[in-house]
Design a protein around this motif. Structure first.
Motif, mmCIF file in Angstrom:
data_model
loop_
_atom_site.group_PDB
_atom_site.id
_atom_site.type_symbol
_atom_site.label_atom_id
_atom_site.label_comp_id
_atom_site.label_asym_id
_atom_site.label_seq_id
_atom_site.Cartn_x
_atom_site.Cartn_y
_atom_site.Cartn_z
ATOM 1 N N TRP A 58 36.257 -78.583 -63.448
ATOM 2 C CA TRP A 58 36.800 -78.844 -64.774
ATOM 3 C C TRP A 58 36.181 -77.853 -65.748
ATOM 4 O O TRP A 58 34.977 -77.611 -65.731
ATOM 5 C CB TRP A 58 36.496 -80.276 -65.216
ATOM 6 C CG TRP A 58 37.298 -81.292 -64.462
ATOM 7 C CD1 TRP A 58 36.906 -81.989 -63.366
ATOM 8 C CD2 TRP A 58 38.634 -81.715 -64.748
ATOM 9 N NE1 TRP A 58 37.908 -82.811 -62.942
ATOM 10 C CE2 TRP A 58 38.984 -82.679 -63.780
ATOM 11 C CE3 TRP A 58 39.575 -81.390 -65.733
ATOM 12 C CZ2 TRP A 58 40.233 -83.310 -63.758
ATOM 13 C CZ3 TRP A 58 40.812 -82.014 -65.717
ATOM 14 C CH2 TRP A 58 41.129 -82.955 -64.745
ATOM 15 N N GLN A 68 40.517 -78.793 -68.527
ATOM 16 C CA GLN A 68 41.536 -78.576 -67.515
ATOM 17 C C GLN A 68 40.872 -78.119 -66.226
ATOM 18 O O GLN A 68 39.828 -77.464 -66.246
ATOM 19 C CB GLN A 68 42.575 -77.555 -67.972
ATOM 20 C CG GLN A 68 42.083 -76.133 -68.132
ATOM 21 C CD GLN A 68 43.194 -75.179 -68.546
ATOM 22 O OE1 GLN A 68 44.133 -75.564 -69.235
ATOM 23 N NE2 GLN A 68 43.096 -73.928 -68.108
ATOM 24 N N ALA A 113 49.930 -85.256 -71.413
ATOM 25 C CA ALA A 113 49.238 -86.474 -70.989
ATOM 26 C C ALA A 113 48.143 -86.132 -69.978
ATOM 27 O O ALA A 113 48.192 -85.103 -69.300
ATOM 28 C CB ALA A 113 50.235 -87.445 -70.365
ATOM 29 N N ASP A 114 47.139 -87.019 -69.892
ATOM 30 C CA ASP A 114 46.092 -86.825 -68.893
ATOM 31 C C ASP A 114 46.703 -86.849 -67.488
ATOM 32 O O ASP A 114 47.577 -87.668 -67.194
ATOM 33 C CB ASP A 114 45.035 -87.923 -68.999
ATOM 34 C CG ASP A 114 44.128 -87.728 -70.202
ATOM 35 O OD1 ASP A 114 44.353 -86.777 -70.968
ATOM 36 O OD2 ASP A 114 43.195 -88.536 -70.370
ATOM 37 N N ASN A 115 46.234 -85.939 -66.635
ATOM 38 C CA ASN A 115 46.702 -85.919 -65.257
ATOM 39 C C ASN A 115 45.600 -85.334 -64.381
ATOM 40 O O ASN A 115 44.459 -85.187 -64.823
ATOM 41 C CB ASN A 115 48.008 -85.112 -65.143
ATOM 42 C CG ASN A 115 47.875 -83.712 -65.730
ATOM 43 O OD1 ASN A 115 46.972 -82.965 -65.354
ATOM 44 N ND2 ASN A 115 48.751 -83.366 -66.672
ATOM 45 N N ASP A 116 45.939 -85.011 -63.133
ATOM 46 C CA ASP A 116 44.919 -84.517 -62.205
ATOM 47 C C ASP A 116 44.348 -83.170 -62.621
ATOM 48 O O ASP A 116 43.286 -82.776 -62.150
ATOM 49 C CB ASP A 116 45.508 -84.402 -60.790
ATOM 50 C CG ASP A 116 45.784 -85.754 -60.164
ATOM 51 O OD1 ASP A 116 45.207 -86.748 -60.639
ATOM 52 O OD2 ASP A 116 46.580 -85.817 -59.210
ATOM 53 N N ASN A 117 45.055 -82.450 -63.488
ATOM 54 C CA ASN A 117 44.617 -81.107 -63.860
ATOM 55 C C ASN A 117 44.281 -80.948 -65.334
ATOM 56 O O ASN A 117 43.938 -79.859 -65.779
ATOM 57 C CB ASN A 117 45.703 -80.094 -63.482
ATOM 58 C CG ASN A 117 45.911 -80.027 -61.984
ATOM 59 O OD1 ASN A 117 44.950 -79.919 -61.223
ATOM 60 N ND2 ASN A 117 47.153 -80.117 -61.543
ATOM 61 N N GLN A 118 44.380 -82.017 -66.108
ATOM 62 C CA GLN A 118 44.079 -81.944 -67.536
ATOM 63 C C GLN A 118 43.692 -83.321 -68.046
ATOM 64 O O GLN A 118 44.295 -84.321 -67.660
ATOM 65 C CB GLN A 118 45.296 -81.424 -68.296
ATOM 66 C CG GLN A 118 45.075 -81.301 -69.811
ATOM 67 C CD GLN A 118 46.218 -80.568 -70.479
ATOM 68 O OE1 GLN A 118 46.281 -79.355 -70.492
ATOM 69 N NE2 GLN A 118 47.156 -81.319 -71.034
ATOM 70 N N ARG A 119 42.679 -83.370 -68.919
ATOM 71 C CA ARG A 119 42.275 -84.671 -69.455
ATOM 72 C C ARG A 119 41.477 -84.480 -70.738
ATOM 73 O O ARG A 119 40.790 -83.483 -70.922
ATOM 74 C CB ARG A 119 41.427 -85.442 -68.431
ATOM 75 C CG ARG A 119 40.140 -84.740 -68.040
ATOM 76 C CD ARG A 119 39.456 -85.400 -66.859
ATOM 77 N NE ARG A 119 38.964 -86.722 -67.201
ATOM 78 C CZ ARG A 119 38.295 -87.484 -66.331
ATOM 79 N NH1 ARG A 119 38.093 -87.061 -65.093
ATOM 80 N NH2 ARG A 119 37.850 -88.660 -66.703
#
Length: 351
Positions: free
Chosen positions: A258, A246, A314-320
């Protein structure tokens, strides 16, 4: 030219560093990048980072146009990530306001993020041969000892004296060489502990050498206890060996990088993990300590093997969810990167 500058330049011609990568060519972008990287970091550490950074972002325009994740990934391991974000923002401002170039005007240059008086002076002196003094850590140490200036260099009155001395000795000719020379003297001869006074070109007129004060000068900063904080880092790894990352917030330590989800205690760690994935056991990995300039961080990693990502996360700009092969392209704090690359292939004892 003062006798100090004359002696220093003669020493530099024979013993100075003439093959540093930012000296060939010594343009403004390369000088600026090296100055920012060298803040609180040794030359030997910086060189491979400098070369890797330039290979990916060879011009100021490339830096301005780069994604922040690319910049932070190239910086990862150097620490003090605020420097990288300021570097990136300053490049963007140069593209917007200064025709894509670092300005030659001192006030305009010093107004850019991350460029203070000394860094601006170093850029103007080395890239443009303009007469501006510098006062980085090495220069402070040289001038403090040479003139016998007592008091911590970070104190306003002491720093004011040092700037006056720095300006006094900076010559109108060979300014770039002089700037490099005084940094070299501080880095290789007038070092913090056990300075090599017998090889110093200033030893005959140095107050600290004359008065046997080299061990006392510069005056140390008053000691202050460094507090210890603790955190639990959650390593959620799914069946395909991807790890949940995140992005940290815009402020505080490792801002914008990250990292791993964190919790204050074991109960909180389980709650955080269960909110992100379906999990079974947690495995306590070896704790370690990371030291910042103002505190020590005690880190306890917990590995949640076989975590099943929740569809709502879901994957996004702040979590993947990130595979190991993707880690080199991300801006990660050095201890987090080391932790992820050293993850065990099999479980340790469950909690």
């Amino acid at each position: 030219m003062t006798a100090f500058a004359t002696s220093l330049l003669a020493w530099f011609d024979r013993h100075g560093r003439h093959d540093l990568p930012w000296q060939h060519p010594r343009d403004a972008y390369r000088v600026w990048l090296s100055e920012i990287m060298l803040q609180q970091t040794q030359v030997s550490t910086v060189i491979p980072y400098f070369q890797r950074f330039l290979a990916r972002l060879p011009t100021l325009g490339d830096l301005a146009a780069a994604d922040e994740d690319v910049v932070l990934a190239l910086w990862s391991g150097l620490g003090y990530y605020r420097r990288a974000r300021f570097l990136h923002r300053a490049a963007q401002l140069c593209a917007e306001r200064h025709d894509g170039e670092l300005p030659r005007d001192f006030d305009a240059l010093a107004a850019l993020p991350g460029i203070g008086r000394s860094t601006a002076g170093a850029i103007l002196a080395q890239a443009y041969q303009l007469r501006f003094p510098i006062l980085d850590g090495n220069v402070k140490r040289v001038l403090t000892r040479y003139h016998g200036i007592v008091g911590h260099p970070g104190e306003r009155e002491v720093e004011k004296q040092l700037w006056l001395r720095a300006d006094e000795h900076t010559p109108a000719k060979r300014t770039a060489d002089y700037t490099q020379a005084i940094m070299d003297l501080g880095a290789t001869v007038c070092v913090r502990t056990r300075p090599l006074c017998d090889t110093c070109p200033m030893r005959k007129t140095c107050v600290a050498h004359r008065d046997h004060l080299t061990a006392q000068l510069p005056t140390p900063k008053p000691a202050k206890a460094i507090p210890t904080r603790s955190t639990i880092m959650l390593v959620l790894r799914d069946a395909t060996q991807r790890v949940l990352l995140q992005r940290r917030g815009a402020h505080g330590v490792w801002a914008g990088l990250w990292s791993l989800p964190e919790a204050d205690d074991t109960d909180g760690a389980w709650r955080e993990a269960q909110a992100r994935a379906r999990i079974d056991d947690a495995l306590a990995l070896t704790p370690f300590v990371h030291v910042f300039s103002h505190y020590r961080l005690q880190i306890q990693p917990l590995l949640f093997e076989g975590a099943a990502p929740r569809q709502a996360i879901a994957d996004n700009d702040n979590q993947r969810w990130c595979a190991e092969s993707e880690l080199p392209s991300l801006g990660l704090p050095a201890p987090v990167r080391s932790l992820l690359l050293a993850l065990p292939q099999s479980s340790e004892e469950p909690l």
